[in-house]
Each structure stands twice: as C-alpha cells, then as structure tokens.
Design a protein around this motif. Sequence first.
Motif, mmCIF file in Angstrom:
data_model
loop_
_atom_site.group_PDB
_atom_site.id
_atom_site.type_symbol
_atom_site.label_atom_id
_atom_site.label_comp_id
_atom_site.label_asym_id
_atom_site.label_seq_id
_atom_site.Cartn_x
_atom_site.Cartn_y
_atom_site.Cartn_z
ATOM 1 N N ALA A 1 7.058 1.823 -17.402
ATOM 2 C CA ALA A 1 6.869 0.263 -17.803
ATOM 3 C C ALA A 1 5.307 0.142 -17.256
ATOM 4 O O ALA A 1 5.367 0.416 -16.165
ATOM 5 C CB ALA A 1 7.936 -0.586 -17.540
ATOM 6 N N GLU A 2 4.613 -0.787 -18.100
ATOM 7 C CA GLU A 2 3.525 -1.166 -17.283
ATOM 8 C C GLU A 2 3.387 -2.778 -17.400
ATOM 9 O O GLU A 2 3.667 -3.199 -18.350
ATOM 10 C CB GLU A 2 2.038 -0.732 -18.038
ATOM 11 C CG GLU A 2 1.667 1.006 -17.554
ATOM 12 C CD GLU A 2 0.398 1.200 -17.967
ATOM 13 O OE1 GLU A 2 -0.332 0.580 -18.867
ATOM 14 O OE2 GLU A 2 -0.007 2.356 -17.838
ATOM 15 N N GLU B 1 -0.819 4.688 -13.223
ATOM 16 C CA GLU B 1 -2.459 5.018 -12.994
ATOM 17 C C GLU B 1 -3.333 3.633 -13.514
ATOM 18 O O GLU B 1 -4.141 3.278 -12.700
ATOM 19 C CB GLU B 1 -2.994 6.468 -13.654
ATOM 20 C CG GLU B 1 -2.615 7.477 -12.876
ATOM 21 C CD GLU B 1 -3.185 8.710 -13.275
ATOM 22 O OE1 GLU B 1 -4.504 8.730 -13.976
ATOM 23 O OE2 GLU B 1 -2.704 9.957 -13.335
ATOM 24 N N ASN B 2 -2.641 3.416 -14.563
ATOM 25 C CA ASN B 2 -3.465 2.114 -15.228
ATOM 26 C C ASN B 2 -3.341 0.924 -14.145
ATOM 27 O O ASN B 2 -4.206 0.009 -14.087
ATOM 28 C CB ASN B 2 -2.982 1.818 -16.550
ATOM 29 C CG ASN B 2 -3.942 2.312 -17.624
ATOM 30 O OD1 ASN B 2 -5.035 2.582 -17.568
ATOM 31 N ND2 ASN B 2 -3.489 2.027 -18.899
ATOM 32 N N GLU B 3 -1.946 0.355 -13.834
ATOM 33 C CA GLU B 3 -1.986 -0.369 -12.911
ATOM 34 C C GLU B 3 -2.758 -0.321 -11.771
ATOM 35 O O GLU B 3 -2.826 -1.374 -11.195
ATOM 36 C CB GLU B 3 -0.362 -0.483 -12.654
ATOM 37 C CG GLU B 3 0.611 -0.829 -14.071
ATOM 38 C CD GLU B 3 2.129 -0.898 -13.719
ATOM 39 O OE1 GLU B 3 2.701 -1.706 -14.092
ATOM 40 O OE2 GLU B 3 2.576 0.401 -13.123
ATOM 41 N N GLN B 4 -2.700 0.952 -11.096
ATOM 42 C CA GLN B 4 -3.381 1.072 -9.811
ATOM 43 C C GLN B 4 -4.698 0.504 -10.096
ATOM 44 O O GLN B 4 -5.496 0.045 -9.394
ATOM 45 C CB GLN B 4 -3.207 2.443 -9.381
ATOM 46 C CG GLN B 4 -1.886 2.757 -8.797
ATOM 47 C CD GLN B 4 -1.596 4.092 -8.454
ATOM 48 O OE1 GLN B 4 -2.294 4.638 -7.524
ATOM 49 N NE2 GLN B 4 -0.525 4.900 -8.819
ATOM 50 N N LYS C 1 0.802 -1.314 0.105
ATOM 51 C CA LYS C 1 -0.132 -0.025 -0.086
ATOM 52 C C LYS C 1 0.850 1.108 0.117
ATOM 53 O O LYS C 1 0.494 2.125 -0.707
ATOM 54 C CB LYS C 1 -1.001 -0.106 1.126
ATOM 55 C CG LYS C 1 -2.198 -0.800 1.171
ATOM 56 C CD LYS C 1 -3.067 -0.739 2.248
ATOM 57 C CE LYS C 1 -4.107 -1.631 2.146
ATOM 58 N NZ LYS C 1 -5.113 -1.646 3.225
ATOM 59 N N ARG C 2 1.979 1.342 0.656
ATOM 60 C CA ARG C 2 2.803 2.432 0.827
ATOM 61 C C ARG C 2 3.530 2.823 -0.531
ATOM 62 O O ARG C 2 3.734 3.900 -0.788
ATOM 63 C CB ARG C 2 3.858 2.221 1.921
ATOM 64 C CG ARG C 2 3.409 2.190 3.479
ATOM 65 C CD ARG C 2 4.468 2.438 4.275
ATOM 66 N NE ARG C 2 5.424 1.659 3.726
ATOM 67 C CZ ARG C 2 6.061 0.469 4.531
ATOM 68 N NH1 ARG C 2 5.582 0.219 5.695
ATOM 69 N NH2 ARG C 2 7.226 0.131 4.296
ATOM 70 N N ILE C 3 3.946 1.724 -1.307
ATOM 71 C CA ILE C 3 4.637 2.102 -2.352
ATOM 72 C C ILE C 3 3.841 2.073 -3.731
ATOM 73 O O ILE C 3 4.457 2.222 -4.756
ATOM 74 C CB ILE C 3 6.077 1.100 -2.512
ATOM 75 C CG1 ILE C 3 5.547 -0.169 -2.964
ATOM 76 C CG2 ILE C 3 6.937 1.097 -1.307
ATOM 77 C CD1 ILE C 3 6.431 -1.306 -3.185
ATOM 78 N N ALA C 4 2.694 1.558 -3.620
ATOM 79 C CA ALA C 4 1.849 1.517 -4.888
ATOM 80 C C ALA C 4 1.770 3.018 -5.766
ATOM 81 O O ALA C 4 2.054 2.851 -7.144
ATOM 82 C CB ALA C 4 0.271 1.243 -4.570
ATOM 83 N N ARG C 5 1.555 3.960 -5.098
ATOM 84 C CA ARG C 5 1.639 5.025 -6.025
ATOM 85 C C ARG C 5 3.030 5.487 -6.551
ATOM 86 O O ARG C 5 2.853 6.280 -7.601
ATOM 87 C CB ARG C 5 1.219 6.461 -5.029
ATOM 88 C CG ARG C 5 -0.333 6.278 -4.887
ATOM 89 C CD ARG C 5 -0.917 7.342 -4.300
ATOM 90 N NE ARG C 5 -2.412 7.333 -4.050
ATOM 91 C CZ ARG C 5 -2.843 8.053 -3.127
ATOM 92 N NH1 ARG C 5 -2.470 9.036 -2.550
ATOM 93 N NH2 ARG C 5 -4.065 7.886 -2.941
ATOM 94 N N LYS C 6 3.844 5.117 -5.825
ATOM 95 C CA LYS C 6 5.319 5.454 -6.532
ATOM 96 C C LYS C 6 5.998 4.409 -7.644
ATOM 97 O O LYS C 6 6.374 4.869 -8.470
ATOM 98 C CB LYS C 6 6.312 5.235 -5.428
ATOM 99 C CG LYS C 6 6.570 6.348 -4.267
ATOM 100 C CD LYS C 6 7.401 6.066 -3.300
ATOM 101 C CE LYS C 6 7.632 7.296 -2.272
ATOM 102 N NZ LYS C 6 8.721 6.884 -1.224
ATOM 103 N N ILE C 7 5.542 3.263 -7.437
ATOM 104 C CA ILE C 7 5.826 2.273 -8.617
ATOM 105 C C ILE C 7 4.928 2.121 -9.694
ATOM 106 O O ILE C 7 5.326 1.327 -10.491
ATOM 107 C CB ILE C 7 6.341 1.083 -7.960
ATOM 108 C CG1 ILE C 7 5.299 0.324 -7.251
ATOM 109 C CG2 ILE C 7 7.704 1.501 -6.951
ATOM 110 C CD1 ILE C 7 5.606 -1.163 -6.900
ATOM 111 N N LEU C 8 3.573 2.132 -9.342
ATOM 112 C CA LEU C 8 2.624 1.789 -10.551
ATOM 113 C C LEU C 8 2.003 2.937 -11.118
ATOM 114 O O LEU C 8 1.926 3.973 -10.584
ATOM 115 C CB LEU C 8 1.384 0.986 -9.364
ATOM 116 C CG LEU C 8 1.716 -0.130 -8.767
ATOM 117 C CD1 LEU C 8 0.430 -0.760 -8.197
ATOM 118 C CD2 LEU C 8 2.545 -1.353 -9.682
#
Length: 118
Positions: A64-65, A17-20, A8-15
């Motif tokens: 990258a996605e 918008e599409n991936e999220q 949850k903490r790193i999702a916004r940094k590494i994903l």
Amino acid sequence: RIDDGRGKRIARKILTENEQKNLGGLEEIGVSSEEEVMLRFSLKESVYKAMHPILCQYVGFQEAEITPFPDGTAEVMLNLTSNAHEQLGIVVQSASWKKVGDFFLTSASVGVAPTNDV
C-alpha cells in the motif's frame, strides 16, 4: 510518539520507494520527514485494520502507498500481491489524520464496491 527517533530506522521497511522519494510534503505545516514516516506507518496500520474483516490475510507494508495531505486527508493506493483487493472489490473510502500533541491520530474506512452481477 511521533518524535522518538524511529522514523529514520523504519523508513526502508515500511515505505515503498515512491513514498521514500515523496517525503517532505508536510514540512509546510510543521511535520518533519521523520515524523511523516511515522504518520504513514500509522495510516497504513489503520487501513490494514479496516480491511482485515473483509480480506482476512496478511498485508505487507510494501502493498500500500499512502500520501498524506496537509488538510488531514490521505490518498491510499493498494497493490496487494494477491490481487485480493481487486477480486473482492475492496475500496478505501477514506483515510484521515490529525496531529494531537506528540501523537498522530489516524483512521480509515474501507468498503466493498457494488458488483454489476444480475
């Protein structure tokens, strides 16, 4: 580890918008959305490490996605801001993953597409 709470903490940094938006596609096989974040992180790292000997430049997480599938394969879409992947003809040949205990094992293979130069 896949269940250490970092997802949850790193999702916004590494994903992207599409991936999220597309998280949750692996819940049917027992991989939670939080675990899927860590899986996508690991797959991205595998792709980046496979590309580095050809590319020799930094690749950001948003460039990258990754879409992992329940069968252990993954689709990779590259979108490098430098367009170096297109200029060099870099092609992700395969990306795969497997859950082994509390860990994800990921791998990727990258090559260069043949040119039509005569």
